[in-house]
Design a protein around this motif. Structure first.
Motif, short mmCIF file in Angstrom:
data_model
loop_
_atom_site.label_atom_id
_atom_site.label_comp_id
_atom_site.label_asym_id
_atom_site.label_seq_id
_atom_site.Cartn_x
_atom_site.Cartn_y
_atom_site.Cartn_z
N UNK A 1 12.24 124.93 65.22
CA UNK A 1 13.26 124.60 64.23
C UNK A 1 12.77 123.51 63.28
N UNK A 2 13.39 123.43 62.13
CA UNK A 2 12.97 122.48 61.10
C UNK A 2 12.99 121.04 61.61
N UNK A 3 13.98 120.73 62.46
CA UNK A 3 14.09 119.36 62.97
C UNK A 3 13.27 119.13 64.24
N UNK A 4 12.48 120.11 64.64
CA UNK A 4 11.55 120.02 65.78
C UNK A 4 12.26 119.83 67.12
N UNK A 5 13.52 120.28 67.22
CA UNK A 5 14.25 120.07 68.46
C UNK A 5 14.26 121.28 69.38
N UNK A 6 14.03 122.49 68.85
CA UNK A 6 14.13 123.68 69.68
C UNK A 6 13.13 124.73 69.20
N UNK A 7 12.90 125.69 70.09
CA UNK A 7 11.94 126.75 69.75
C UNK A 7 12.39 128.07 70.33
N UNK A 8 11.81 129.12 69.76
CA UNK A 8 12.01 130.47 70.29
C UNK A 8 10.64 131.13 70.39
N UNK A 9 10.37 131.76 71.51
CA UNK A 9 9.08 132.44 71.70
C UNK A 9 8.92 133.55 70.67
N UNK B 1 -6.98 101.91 74.17
CA UNK B 1 -6.48 101.90 72.80
C UNK B 1 -5.74 103.20 72.51
N UNK B 2 -4.72 103.11 71.64
CA UNK B 2 -3.91 104.27 71.31
C UNK B 2 -3.84 104.47 69.80
N UNK B 3 -3.66 105.72 69.40
CA UNK B 3 -3.49 106.06 67.98
C UNK B 3 -2.35 107.06 67.86
N UNK B 4 -1.55 106.90 66.80
CA UNK B 4 -0.45 107.83 66.50
C UNK B 4 -0.57 108.20 65.03
N UNK B 5 -0.56 109.50 64.74
CA UNK B 5 -0.68 110.00 63.37
C UNK B 5 0.52 110.92 63.11
N UNK B 6 1.23 110.64 62.01
CA UNK B 6 2.45 111.39 61.73
C UNK B 6 2.71 111.37 60.22
N UNK B 7 3.51 112.29 59.75
CA UNK B 7 3.95 112.30 58.35
C UNK B 7 5.43 112.65 58.33
N UNK B 8 6.19 111.88 57.52
CA UNK B 8 7.63 112.11 57.42
C UNK B 8 8.00 112.50 56.01
N UNK B 9 9.08 113.30 55.90
CA UNK B 9 9.55 113.68 54.58
C UNK B 9 10.33 112.51 53.96
N UNK C 1 10.28 113.67 60.76
CA UNK C 1 8.91 114.09 61.06
C UNK C 1 8.71 115.55 60.65
N UNK C 2 7.64 115.83 59.95
CA UNK C 2 7.37 117.18 59.46
C UNK C 2 6.58 117.99 60.48
N UNK C 3 5.51 117.39 61.00
CA UNK C 3 4.56 118.11 61.86
C UNK C 3 4.63 117.68 63.32
N UNK C 4 5.52 116.73 63.65
CA UNK C 4 5.41 116.09 64.94
C UNK C 4 4.28 115.08 64.90
#
Length: 336
Positions: free
Chosen positions: A19-27, A311-319, A324-327
């Motif tokens: 889904x667009x909001x990254x909350x659910x999926x369908x196989x 060490x940790x890294x987080x990469x993300x992009x938001x509209x 979040x667009x891609x997670x």
């Protein structure tokens, strides 16, 4: 639409529509068992996947909760992964730090290397590091996935062959790069497995932010929980992603499922200067090498160390709405 590959224990995972909001999926395995299979028959599969995406959006089909930690890279392996140099500011900094000029050709003929594509890391997988002297670095980038691309295609034509967009952490071992380049034969050991965002999206999902085959949004890179990079992918792009696809296809056709990367997203400062860290009000950096370059230019020596276990890294992009667009790619360096 938004697509992901769930890590179901098989080599290539299971294709799902998210889904667009990254909350659910369908196989989506009744349409194509894997993302590569969908790309192989994109003209037919895309139409059916789009219809399923609409149903997911309207909750017209049974869905399950989508957890980014369950996702593999959208393509767990690919027939081809090549990374370019869309952001020449990054190249300028690298060369300036070692007192070298940027050849004039770099401004109209992009750099590109062919990376290892037989296996990518899941977006939440650890980065194994055997030796800290290898200089482990993250590189926050944009990547596109193509369908079949004919040889000799123009940039304008190449834009139509970009089917999916995603983010990538192109892990680099900086300490091994000089020796490999010194051999005159390019990268190999210095480029271990990369990781891609949990979700790949079609360009139309980006709306007005996708213009001329460039994303006009900041790439958010956090390092050890602190803002490290906020470079805007729409600024200072010498080459578009379509330019890079056309460059890769100059002398060969590209098979469906080819991944082309932008290279490290990098912005100049407001006056053409190297730019400042996020903590000082600048756009920061998408890799550690850049801040080390700036420290070297300013002080004669680099102060910021490369990544080490823990060490940790987080990469993300938001509209523009902050979604979040891609997670997110979230990785920790661990001792191999």
């Amino acid at each position: 639409m938004k697509l992901a590959t769930l890590n179901d224990g098989t080599r290539d995972g299971k294709l799902v529509v998210v889904s667009k909001d990254l909350t659910r999926y369908c196989a989506a395995d009744n349409i194509a068992p894997t993302l590569q299979a969908a790309l192989d028959d994109w003209a037919n599969a895309a139409r059916k996947l789009e219809a399923l995406y609409t149903d997911v959006q309207h909750e017209a089909v049974p869905c399950e909760r989508f957890h980014e930690r369950d996702a593999h890279s959208p393509l767990p392996r690919a027939y081809q992964w090549a990374d370019g140099s869309a952001y020449i500011n990054h190249v300028e900094l690298v060369r300036k730090a070692r007192g070298a000029e940027v050849p004039e050709s770099f401004y109209h003929d992009p750099l590109m290397y062919q990376g290892g594509s037989d296996g990518f890391l899941p977006p939440r997988a650890d980065i194994p590091l055997k030796d800290t002297s290898w200089g482990c670095d993250m590189e926050g980038e944009i990547a596109v996935v193509t369908d079949d691309v004919p040889m000799g295609i123009s940039s304008e034509e190449a834009a139509d062959h970009i089917k999916l967009v995603m983010l990538v952490n192109d892990v680099s071992l900086r300490g091994l790069i000089p020796g490999e380049l010194g051999k005159g034969f390019g990268f190999f050991q210095s480029k271990p497995a990369s990781a891609f965002s949990p979700v790949a999206v079609t360009p139309d999902e980006l709306g007005d932010a996708w213009r001329d085959s460039v994303i006009h949004l900041p790439l958010m890179v956090d390092y050890n929980g602190e803002p490290f990079g906020r470079a805007n992918a729409g600024q200072d792009a010498t080459f578009s992603l379509a330019d890079l696809v056309a460059h890769a296809a100059k002398t060969r056709s590209l098979g469906a499922g080819t991944i082309i990367g932008s290279g490290t997203v990098s912005n100049q400062g407001p006056h053409g200067d190297p730019g400042k860290p996020v903590s000082e009000g600048g756009a920061g950096y998408s890799c550690i090498a850049e801040i080390r370059m700036i420290e070297t230019i300013a002080n004669g020596d680099a102060e910021t160390r490369f990544m080490a276990p823990g060490d940790t890294v987080r990469i993300e992009m938001k509209d523009e709405g902050g979604h979040s667009i891609f997670g997110a790619i979230e990785q920790k360096v661990v001792e191999a």
